[in-house]
Design a protein around this motif. Sequence first.
Motif, PDB file in Angstrom:
ATOM      1  N   GLU A 285       0.839  -1.210   0.000  1.00  0.00           N
ATOM      2  CA  GLU A 285       0.000   0.000   0.000  1.00  0.00           C
ATOM      3  C   GLU A 285       0.867   1.251   0.000  1.00  0.00           C
ATOM      4  O   GLU A 285       0.604   2.221  -0.714  1.00  0.00           O
ATOM      5  CB  GLU A 285      -0.905   0.008   1.244  1.00  0.00           C
ATOM      6  N   ALA A 286       1.912   1.234   0.832  1.00  0.00           N
ATOM      7  CA  ALA A 286       2.791   2.409   0.954  1.00  0.00           C
ATOM      8  C   ALA A 286       3.468   2.725  -0.382  1.00  0.00           C
ATOM      9  O   ALA A 286       3.602   3.883  -0.780  1.00  0.00           O
ATOM     10  CB  ALA A 286       3.846   2.163   2.029  1.00  0.00           C
ATOM     11  N   TYR A 287       3.866   1.655  -1.065  1.00  0.00           N
ATOM     12  CA  TYR A 287       4.505   1.822  -2.373  1.00  0.00           C
ATOM     13  C   TYR A 287       3.530   2.464  -3.359  1.00  0.00           C
ATOM     14  O   TYR A 287       3.847   3.432  -4.050  1.00  0.00           O
ATOM     15  CB  TYR A 287       4.969   0.442  -2.863  1.00  0.00           C
ATOM     16  N   ARG A 288       2.309   1.910  -3.376  1.00  0.00           N
ATOM     17  CA  ARG A 288       1.299   2.448  -4.309  1.00  0.00           C
ATOM     18  C   ARG A 288       0.966   3.901  -3.991  1.00  0.00           C
ATOM     19  O   ARG A 288       0.795   4.727  -4.886  1.00  0.00           O
ATOM     20  CB  ARG A 288       0.006   1.629  -4.221  1.00  0.00           C
ATOM     21  N   ALA A 289       0.909   4.199  -2.695  1.00  0.00           N
ATOM     22  CA  ALA A 289       0.567   5.562  -2.293  1.00  0.00           C
ATOM     23  C   ALA A 289       1.655   6.542  -2.731  1.00  0.00           C
ATOM     24  O   ALA A 289       1.373   7.637  -3.231  1.00  0.00           O
ATOM     25  CB  ALA A 289       0.363   5.629  -0.777  1.00  0.00           C
ATOM     26  N   ALA A 290       2.915   6.133  -2.569  1.00  0.00           N
ATOM     27  CA  ALA A 290       4.018   7.021  -2.966  1.00  0.00           C
ATOM     28  C   ALA A 290       3.993   7.258  -4.466  1.00  0.00           C
ATOM     29  O   ALA A 290       4.164   8.383  -4.953  1.00  0.00           O
ATOM     30  CB  ALA A 290       5.357   6.401  -2.554  1.00  0.00           C
ATOM     31  N   LYS A 291       3.734   6.191  -5.198  1.00  0.00           N
ATOM     32  CA  LYS A 291       3.690   6.289  -6.656  1.00  0.00           C
ATOM     33  C   LYS A 291       2.557   7.237  -7.088  1.00  0.00           C
ATOM     34  O   LYS A 291       2.758   8.117  -7.932  1.00  0.00           O
ATOM     35  CB  LYS A 291       3.473   4.872  -7.206  1.00  0.00           C
ATOM     36  N   ALA A 292       1.390   7.051  -6.470  1.00  0.00           N
ATOM     37  CA  ALA A 292       0.250   7.918  -6.805  1.00  0.00           C
ATOM     38  C   ALA A 292       0.551   9.365  -6.412  1.00  0.00           C
ATOM     39  O   ALA A 292       0.189  10.301  -7.130  1.00  0.00           O
ATOM     40  CB  ALA A 292      -1.007   7.424  -6.102  1.00  0.00           C
ATOM     41  N   GLY A 293       1.223   9.546  -5.279  1.00  0.00           N
ATOM     42  CA  GLY A 293       1.572  10.890  -4.821  1.00  0.00           C
ATOM     43  C   GLY A 293       2.506  11.598  -5.793  1.00  0.00           C
ATOM     44  O   GLY A 293       2.342  12.780  -6.099  1.00  0.00           O
ATOM     45  N   ILE A 294       3.481  10.857  -6.295  1.00  0.00           N
ATOM     46  CA  ILE A 294       4.431  11.451  -7.252  1.00  0.00           C
ATOM     47  C   ILE A 294       3.715  11.785  -8.560  1.00  0.00           C
ATOM     48  O   ILE A 294       3.917  12.855  -9.138  1.00  0.00           O
ATOM     49  CB  ILE A 294       5.628  10.495  -7.479  1.00  0.00           C
ATOM     50  N   GLU A 295       2.839  10.872  -9.003  1.00  0.00           N
ATOM     51  CA  GLU A 295       2.043  11.166 -10.211  1.00  0.00           C
ATOM     52  C   GLU A 295       1.236  12.446 -10.007  1.00  0.00           C
ATOM     53  O   GLU A 295       1.135  13.282 -10.909  1.00  0.00           O
ATOM     54  CB  GLU A 295       1.077  10.017 -10.512  1.00  0.00           C
ATOM     55  N   GLY A 296       0.647  12.591  -8.809  1.00  0.00           N
ATOM     56  CA  GLY A 296      -0.158  13.779  -8.504  1.00  0.00           C
ATOM     57  C   GLY A 296       0.685  15.049  -8.572  1.00  0.00           C
ATOM     58  O   GLY A 296       0.264  16.063  -9.142  1.00  0.00           O
ATOM     59  N   GLN A 297       1.884  14.995  -7.973  1.00  0.00           N
ATOM     60  CA  GLN A 297       2.773  16.157  -8.021  1.00  0.00           C
ATOM     61  C   GLN A 297       3.145  16.499  -9.464  1.00  0.00           C
ATOM     62  O   GLN A 297       3.221  17.661  -9.847  1.00  0.00           O
ATOM     63  CB  GLN A 297       4.066  15.882  -7.218  1.00  0.00           C
ATOM     64  N   PHE A 298       3.390  15.462 -10.239  1.00  0.00           N
ATOM     65  CA  PHE A 298       3.756  15.689 -11.635  1.00  0.00           C
ATOM     66  C   PHE A 298       2.586  16.288 -12.419  1.00  0.00           C
ATOM     67  O   PHE A 298       2.755  17.238 -13.187  1.00  0.00           O
ATOM     68  CB  PHE A 298       4.237  14.385 -12.280  1.00  0.00           C
ATOM     69  N   ARG A 299       1.378  15.754 -12.183  1.00  0.00           N
ATOM     70  CA  ARG A 299       0.188  16.304 -12.839  1.00  0.00           C
ATOM     71  C   ARG A 299       0.038  17.799 -12.537  1.00  0.00           C
ATOM     72  O   ARG A 299      -0.321  18.583 -13.406  1.00  0.00           O
ATOM     73  CB  ARG A 299      -1.077  15.611 -12.327  1.00  0.00           C
ATOM     74  N   ALA A 300       0.333  18.163 -11.294  1.00  0.00           N
ATOM     75  CA  ALA A 300       0.167  19.564 -10.894  1.00  0.00           C
ATOM     76  C   ALA A 300       1.147  20.471 -11.641  1.00  0.00           C
ATOM     77  O   ALA A 300       0.763  21.529 -12.146  1.00  0.00           O
ATOM     78  CB  ALA A 300       0.342  19.704  -9.380  1.00  0.00           C
ATOM     79  N   VAL A 301       2.423  20.055 -11.757  1.00  0.00           N
ATOM     80  CA  VAL A 301       3.369  20.918 -12.481  1.00  0.00           C
ATOM     81  C   VAL A 301       3.050  20.929 -13.974  1.00  0.00           C
ATOM     82  O   VAL A 301       3.204  21.946 -14.649  1.00  0.00           O
ATOM     83  CB  VAL A 301       4.860  20.537 -12.260  1.00  0.00           C
TER      84      VAL A 301
END
Lengths: 495, 88
Positions: free
Chosen positions: A384-400
């Motif tokens: 779960e932690a791995y998936r959450a980090a991956k989703a979080g990074i995708e989210g940050q990238f989407r924002a920029v």
Amino acid sequence: MPQAVIVGSGMGGLTAALLLQKHGWQVQVLERHYRPGGFLHRFFRQGIGYDTGFHYVGSAGPDQLFGRAMKHLGVYDRLRFSELDPEGFDWLWFPDRQFRVPAGFERWKAALTAAFPDESQGIANFAEELRRASRAYGWFHLDLSTPPESVLPWEECSLQQVVERHLKHPQLRAIVCGQTAPLYGIVPAEAPFGLHAVVTDHFQQGAYSVDGGGDRLARELVRELRAGGGKLHLRTPATAIDVREGVAQGVWSGERYFPADLVVTDIHPSLVLDLLPAQAVRPAYRDRVRNSRVGAAHIGVYFRVEGDLSVLKRRNLYRFRSWDVEEMALPASPEAPPSFYFLAAPGAREQGRAGTEQVLVAILTAEHKIFEQLNGESGETRSEAYRAAKAGIEGQFRAVLAEDFPQWKVLAMESSTPLSTQHYTGAPGGAIYGHYHSVAQMGRYRYSSRIKVRGVLQVGHAIGFPGICGAMMSAYVGCAEILGGETLVAELKAA
Amino acid sequence: MATAEEIIATVDRILVDQFELGADQVAPSARLREDLDLDSLDAADMMIAIEKRFGVRLDDNVARSFTTVEDIHHYVRKLVLEKEAAEA
């Protein structure tokens, strides 16, 4: 007919396979994955291809190094290369300034001088030093009269040292370093100037994309292999190299045995050690390989957008959030915007391949060990932690991305982590370029294609230089041990 | 301050441990290539092992010209003494 077994079907392995085949060897290539190509790999979602490791290549013109090699290997006519914009094939975007890198040394110098007129002399001197450093690499210029040791001084000084010697303005320094350093994944303070010079020089000759990407390139190389009687065995991981009295005799893949007069490995040297009997190499070499640092890892973000992609049709974007180019090495995090990303639209450059036009591929810096820790013992199922980090990074990238390109609407997005890269390619640490090609690990500390076991040759980007052209040349240099350097150079010149 | 004997003993230990040679083989007069089967591939590993152990930097050309174990002893001793003098 002498028999060669090639372990790994990346660019280095396939090049070596074709070179040996052309010279009368019976060749078999073993690949652990279900598709050939290693980092040339392209994956598909709903019939749409996404490139993983291959984005563009330099010197692919018919009379240039990569183009000649493709002719020599017999695949040039079946590939369609498109040159990226010679007026600006790389687009460097810093916080408050943009720079488009043109092809051709003169144009490049002129563009830099136009932007920094006070430094015209420094720019000319830097360009001259770049050219001299590149020339020291005889193989990259098909001139073996240059002795191999002439590269050593160029690998002992860093890009940063040479930049500081010639260029003053911090923004000029950032532009010069930012152009290719993120591409080969080494910060300017540690990047050998010789490496930077060769990579820059090969793009200065012209940057190209290939229709169908790395996948197409791999498929054509494999087709040529098969046409000449060679074999590719997919889902066939090498499990051991059979060594008797210091000489390689063949390769095991589980219960299957492939006899060989020559074993060519296109995998990281530490993976070669795993295949060898414990006593096959001396502890000094084993320790050196085990203690060496592997190269940078990445997050690949693969997505499609609705909107106008013409701005990326003939160029790649290097987006820096700060003027400090060293920050490109900061790993992407779920908590903060990425300090750097690379963006390419390989599909937009292709002609007549429906569905791929709107595909984008981004690369962010990542650290393997962070994902490894997050994943814990979860193995292939991923925690779960791995998936959450991956989703979080995708989210940050989407924002920029939304900030940088508000006109695009993102349709589908997925990403890969260093663990994905390791899973598909076997690369230790998920490193994109195998070895960390730094000053401390190049020059006299470079890996050699030969090892203590006779009948084993190492090729691949860990042995040579990073990138598609680096991996390819590692196979030429390695196979020269068997086929003769002058012979191969003469053939390349005639191709 | 390392004595000459200590430096020589350390070099010999590297050869024995890292290159799997017998202690009796590593005589000062032993020829690297002919007697010890150390070739150009081993030379790179040896340079790295010695540099790491002593914190010195070997000159490529000198290292390439080594023919006997004694050559290594002399050169490493010289480098270590120079280093110590510089640090003193």
